[in-house]
Design an enzyme around this catalytic site. Structure first.
Site, PDB file in Angstrom:
ATOM      1  N   ASP A 151       0.862  -1.193   0.000  1.00  0.00           N
ATOM      2  CA  ASP A 151       0.000   0.000   0.000  1.00  0.00           C
ATOM      3  C   ASP A 151       0.891   1.233   0.000  1.00  0.00           C
ATOM      4  O   ASP A 151       1.734   1.388   0.888  1.00  0.00           O
ATOM      5  CB  ASP A 151      -0.885  -0.051   1.258  1.00  0.00           C
ATOM      6  CG  ASP A 151      -1.817   1.156   1.367  1.00  0.00           C
ATOM      7  OD1 ASP A 151      -1.904   1.945   0.408  1.00  0.00           O
ATOM      8  OD2 ASP A 151      -2.441   1.295   2.432  1.00  0.00           O
TER       9      ASP A 151
ATOM     10  N   ASP B 276      -3.481   2.319  -5.505  1.00  0.00           N
ATOM     11  CA  ASP B 276      -2.189   2.268  -4.798  1.00  0.00           C
ATOM     12  C   ASP B 276      -2.004   1.016  -3.938  1.00  0.00           C
ATOM     13  O   ASP B 276      -1.164   0.994  -3.054  1.00  0.00           O
ATOM     14  CB  ASP B 276      -1.972   3.547  -3.971  1.00  0.00           C
ATOM     15  CG  ASP B 276      -2.730   3.551  -2.670  1.00  0.00           C
ATOM     16  OD1 ASP B 276      -3.780   2.891  -2.594  1.00  0.00           O
ATOM     17  OD2 ASP B 276      -2.262   4.207  -1.726  1.00  0.00           O
ATOM     18  N   GLU B 277      -2.800  -0.015  -4.201  1.00  0.00           N
ATOM     19  CA  GLU B 277      -2.670  -1.256  -3.416  1.00  0.00           C
ATOM     20  C   GLU B 277      -2.614  -2.472  -4.332  1.00  0.00           C
ATOM     21  O   GLU B 277      -3.391  -2.574  -5.272  1.00  0.00           O
ATOM     22  CB  GLU B 277      -3.896  -1.442  -2.504  1.00  0.00           C
ATOM     23  CG  GLU B 277      -3.839  -0.614  -1.255  1.00  0.00           C
ATOM     24  CD  GLU B 277      -5.068  -0.858  -0.391  1.00  0.00           C
ATOM     25  OE1 GLU B 277      -5.491  -2.014  -0.251  1.00  0.00           O
ATOM     26  OE2 GLU B 277      -5.604   0.132   0.123  1.00  0.00           O
TER      27      GLU B 277
END
Ligand code: DCP
Ligand code: CA
Length: 369
Positions: free
Chosen positions: A9, A107-108
């Site tokens: 993350d 973003d993960e």
């Protein structure tokens, strides 16, 4: 083999990208905003850096509130194309280190590391360290990584150490890791569920784990109750799988009980092929590649693919190929937990073969996350 899953993350992602572009912004409150077009105060906070978080600014907060909390802060308009570009570079780095990945948001990303680390957490931590190093060197950005025996634990481990963290929770540590946490920290428990848990006298994850499944189902419904029952004990058997990669359609399902019965497997494969076919037909598509996925009782994931001589558009062709692939798959004394069917190499029906422009791209856009 022991299953090992990683979740990466990015730290305060959009704001960190902005700091990278303009280092003068570092260390002072920085707020990235999504403006609604109604004046300079209309809209919400997308995210902010840690200096702004200390002042109480949060994602989703109206910009007007954030301006009051951080008078001296810098307020920037979100530039999605810039974040998307950074995201793609980061995902590319992770994908070079793991065969099976699943991008969960901009973003993960999850990575199944079981094979890559031979089931050893120490080796997985080294891979994670390498990924962190490459992202820092190539993209000048930091991230937090969690490693655990499944996606749930990996995600909770990543959340537990931010920013720039690397947190490993081994199977024997799960109990200690989870149980002192407030119930609201369990992934999937939102404000409402937390309030209801509290009103039932349940404050911690450990206290959820003490309850009978029947009690949880009665109070939270079949789906949420069942989830709370397993998740509070750190249990999660969801596979790491890319959901909607460019140009492919897939469906996956669990057997009611792990099975080695050919008839039962064939029945599920047929059903999955039918579900996939409904999407193929809706899209007016034809496919050339069919993949069968088997997840066995130890969570090992296997895939078998066949590329057909030409594009096909019939349910029969899809079911026949999927069944043949499933039939040829050797269980070698193991039982199957989940099965999946996927079609790829898609194109619109009737489009000329060989024309690159005819290939279907179902690439995820930023707003799909
Ligand atoms: N985002 C958004 N609106 C929200 C939540 C998030 O626009 N309500 C965007 C901005 C974030 C990005 O998605 O940078 C990723 O979301 P995260 O929840 O991962 O938040 P951050 O990466 O900003 O912070 P953290 O370091 O806590 O992960
Ligand atoms: Ca993040």
């Amino acid at each position: 083999m022991q299953r090992v899953v990683m979740l990466l993350d990015m730290d305060y992602f959009f704001a960190q990208v902005e700091e990278r572009e303009n280092p003068l912004l570092k260390g002072r409150p920085l707020i990235v905003c999504i403006f609604s077009g109604r004046g300079e105060l209309g809209g919400v906070v997308s995210t902010c850096n840690y200096a702004a978080r200390e002042l109480g600014v949060r994602s989703g907060m109206p910009i007007a509130f954030a301006k009051r909390a951080a008078r001296e802060g810098t307020f920037l308009k979100a530039d999605f194309a810039k974040y998307q570009k950074a995201s793609q570079a980061i995902m590319g780095i992770v994908k070079r280190h793991a065969q099976t990945t699943e991008q969960a948001s901009i973003d993960e990303i999850y990575a199944e590391l079981t094979q890559e680390c031979c089931g050893e957490f120490g080796k997985a931590a080294k891979i994670a360290q390498k990924i962190k190093g490459e992202i820092l060197q190539q993209e000048k950005l930091t991230c937090s990584i969690g490693i655990g025996e499944n996606k749930l634990i990996a995600k909770m481990a990543a959340d537990a150490k931010k920013p720039d963290g690397l947190s490993v929770v081994k199977p024997q540590e799960v109990g200690r890791f989870l149980h002192a946490m407030p119930a609201g920290k369990l992934i999937g428990v939102g404000k409402k569920t937390e309030e209801k848990l509290n009103s039932l006298g349940i404050k911690t994850i450990w206290e959820i784990a003490q309850r009978e499944e029947g009690f949880l189902v009665e109070n939270f419904g079949k789906s949420m109750g069942g989830y709370l029952f397993l998740a509070s004990k750190g249990q999660d058997d969801a596979p790491v799988q890319e959901k909607e990669e460019a140009g492919q359609i897939s469906r996956i399902a669990s057997f009611p009980k792990d099975t080695d019965d050919h008839g039962e497997i064939a029945q599920l494969v047929e059903k999955l092929a039918q579900l996939v076919f409904e999407k193929v037909r809706e899209g007016g598509l034809e496919f050339r590649q069919v993949t069968f996925t088997a997840i066995l009782d130890g969570m090992q994931q296997h895939t078998r693919s066949r590329t057909l001589p030409k594009h096909e558009s019939s349910l029969l062709a899809l079911q026949k190929t999927a069944l043949e692939l499933a039939d040829a798959f050797g269980l070698e004394g193991k039982k199957m937990r989940r099965a999946g069917v996927k079609v790829s190499m898609l194109q619109k029906i009737g489009s000329a073969c060989g024309g690159g422009s005819a290939a279907v791209k179902t690439q995820k856009g930023l707003l799909d996350f």
